[in-house]
Design an enzyme around this catalytic site. Sequence first.
Site, mmCIF file in Angstrom:
data_model
loop_
_atom_site.group_PDB
_atom_site.id
_atom_site.type_symbol
_atom_site.label_atom_id
_atom_site.label_comp_id
_atom_site.label_asym_id
_atom_site.label_seq_id
_atom_site.Cartn_x
_atom_site.Cartn_y
_atom_site.Cartn_z
ATOM 1 N N LYS A 63 0.821 -1.015 -0.086
ATOM 2 C CA LYS A 63 0.034 -0.049 0.013
ATOM 3 C C LYS A 63 0.767 1.392 0.034
ATOM 4 C CE LYS A 63 -3.235 -2.450 3.026
ATOM 5 N NZ LYS A 63 -3.695 -2.454 4.383
ATOM 6 N N GLY A 64 2.157 1.279 0.434
ATOM 7 C CA GLY A 64 2.949 2.285 0.649
ATOM 8 C C GLY A 64 3.057 3.108 -0.321
ATOM 9 N N ASP A 120 7.886 3.068 -2.093
ATOM 10 C CA ASP A 120 7.923 4.190 -1.195
ATOM 11 C C ASP A 120 9.308 4.029 -0.586
ATOM 12 O OD1 ASP A 120 7.571 1.602 0.081
ATOM 13 O OD2 ASP A 120 5.969 2.287 1.194
ATOM 14 N N ASP A 123 14.434 -0.725 1.970
ATOM 15 C CA ASP A 123 14.896 -1.103 3.239
ATOM 16 C C ASP A 123 16.021 -2.242 3.222
ATOM 17 O OD1 ASP A 123 15.395 -1.666 5.930
ATOM 18 O OD2 ASP A 123 13.210 -2.056 6.571
ATOM 19 N N LYS A 151 17.048 3.517 2.781
ATOM 20 C CA LYS A 151 17.815 3.672 3.838
ATOM 21 C C LYS A 151 19.461 3.315 3.517
ATOM 22 C CE LYS A 151 13.952 2.487 6.900
ATOM 23 N NZ LYS A 151 13.387 1.480 7.773
ATOM 24 N N VAL A 173 10.703 4.853 9.676
ATOM 25 C CA VAL A 173 9.900 6.159 9.589
ATOM 26 C C VAL A 173 8.482 5.911 8.932
ATOM 27 C CG1 VAL A 173 11.845 7.357 8.843
ATOM 28 C CG2 VAL A 173 10.779 6.080 7.154
ATOM 29 N N ASP A 179 3.627 3.361 6.924
ATOM 30 C CA ASP A 179 2.741 3.143 8.106
ATOM 31 C C ASP A 179 3.416 2.498 9.277
ATOM 32 O OD1 ASP A 179 2.900 0.507 6.814
ATOM 33 O OD2 ASP A 179 1.758 -0.230 8.330
ATOM 34 N N ARG A 185 -0.130 6.601 7.407
ATOM 35 C CA ARG A 185 0.065 6.725 6.043
ATOM 36 C C ARG A 185 -0.380 8.198 5.742
ATOM 37 N NH1 ARG A 185 1.100 1.569 4.093
ATOM 38 N NH2 ARG A 185 -0.041 -0.061 5.056
HETATM 39 P P1 IMP Z 1 12.491 -4.168 2.396
HETATM 40 O O1 IMP Z 1 11.972 -5.604 1.817
HETATM 41 O O2 IMP Z 1 13.087 -4.670 3.630
HETATM 42 O O3 IMP Z 1 13.042 -3.460 1.454
HETATM 43 O O4 IMP Z 1 10.993 -3.431 2.955
HETATM 44 C C1 IMP Z 1 10.146 -2.792 2.052
HETATM 45 C C2 IMP Z 1 8.950 -2.744 2.696
HETATM 46 O O5 IMP Z 1 8.833 -2.695 4.127
HETATM 47 C C3 IMP Z 1 8.481 -1.138 2.330
HETATM 48 O O6 IMP Z 1 7.870 -1.231 0.924
HETATM 49 C C4 IMP Z 1 7.658 -0.769 3.274
HETATM 50 O O7 IMP Z 1 6.378 -1.107 2.967
HETATM 51 C C5 IMP Z 1 8.079 -1.608 4.456
HETATM 52 N N1 IMP Z 1 9.044 -0.915 5.252
HETATM 53 C C6 IMP Z 1 10.531 -0.770 5.224
HETATM 54 N N2 IMP Z 1 11.162 0.202 6.118
HETATM 55 C C7 IMP Z 1 9.916 0.796 6.417
HETATM 56 C C8 IMP Z 1 9.879 1.948 7.680
HETATM 57 O O8 IMP Z 1 10.899 2.518 7.978
HETATM 58 N N3 IMP Z 1 8.631 2.438 7.672
HETATM 59 C C9 IMP Z 1 7.356 1.785 7.171
HETATM 60 N N4 IMP Z 1 7.638 0.747 6.696
HETATM 61 C C10 IMP Z 1 8.773 0.224 6.099
HETATM 62 MG MG MG Z 2 5.477 -0.958 0.605
#
Ligand code: IMP
Ligand code: MG
Length: 201
Positions: A63-64, A120, A123, A151, A173, A179, A185
Amino acid sequence: MEGRVALSDLNHLEVHPSVSALERDVERILITEQEIQDMLRHLGDRISEDYEGRDLLLVGVLKGAFVMMADLSRYIRLPVDMDFMAVASYGASTKTSGVVRILKDLDHDIEGRDVLLVEDIIDSGLTLNYLLKNLRGRRPATLEVCTLLKKTGIQRVDIDVRYCGFEIPPEFVIGYGLDFAEKFRNLPYIATLRPEAYRDA
Ligand code: IMP
Ligand code: MG
């Protein structure tokens, strides 16, 4: 006009009780609404130049990314198609699991299309890595990534990101689509969350 106060002069936290309830758990604003909009306008300009005469399909990751998609797409001065995918990486927890589930797939066939994936935040990068692999298998003409946030220093996979808004420290964040336990959001900026809010959740 004497005795009247412009709404914009007032501290909205005091004026609007509902806003106050939303912003109560905000610790610190990292990126303001204005900074986000300026950056998206800049990215929109670049995308408009790069994709001139192409067949651009924006794919938002729900949803982000829905907030960013709405604003970014209006800074792109080209005809674009839009589609969305919904994935779940993690729920109320603030740590990534690396497990990605597709909850909603694309409506469009992307073979031969110029696909720009709108995210969005990156991470660990695991979600995006999974999505890129999945979409590449559908043979788009091109596949690039536009993310608002990345990040620094914690990606577990190497991802080539063509358009990146801001690099931020590896903190959790909220706001502008992001969220915590499905809340926040609708904040128009990017912020950190007060530690008490994690404990209360
Ligand atoms: P990744 O797979 O670790 O890169 O995470 C990706 C997803 O995790 C993003 O699309 C967000 O939905 C969620 N996410 C990662 N970091 C954050 C944060 O700091 N705040 C809120 N959602 C996050
Ligand atoms: Mg997301």
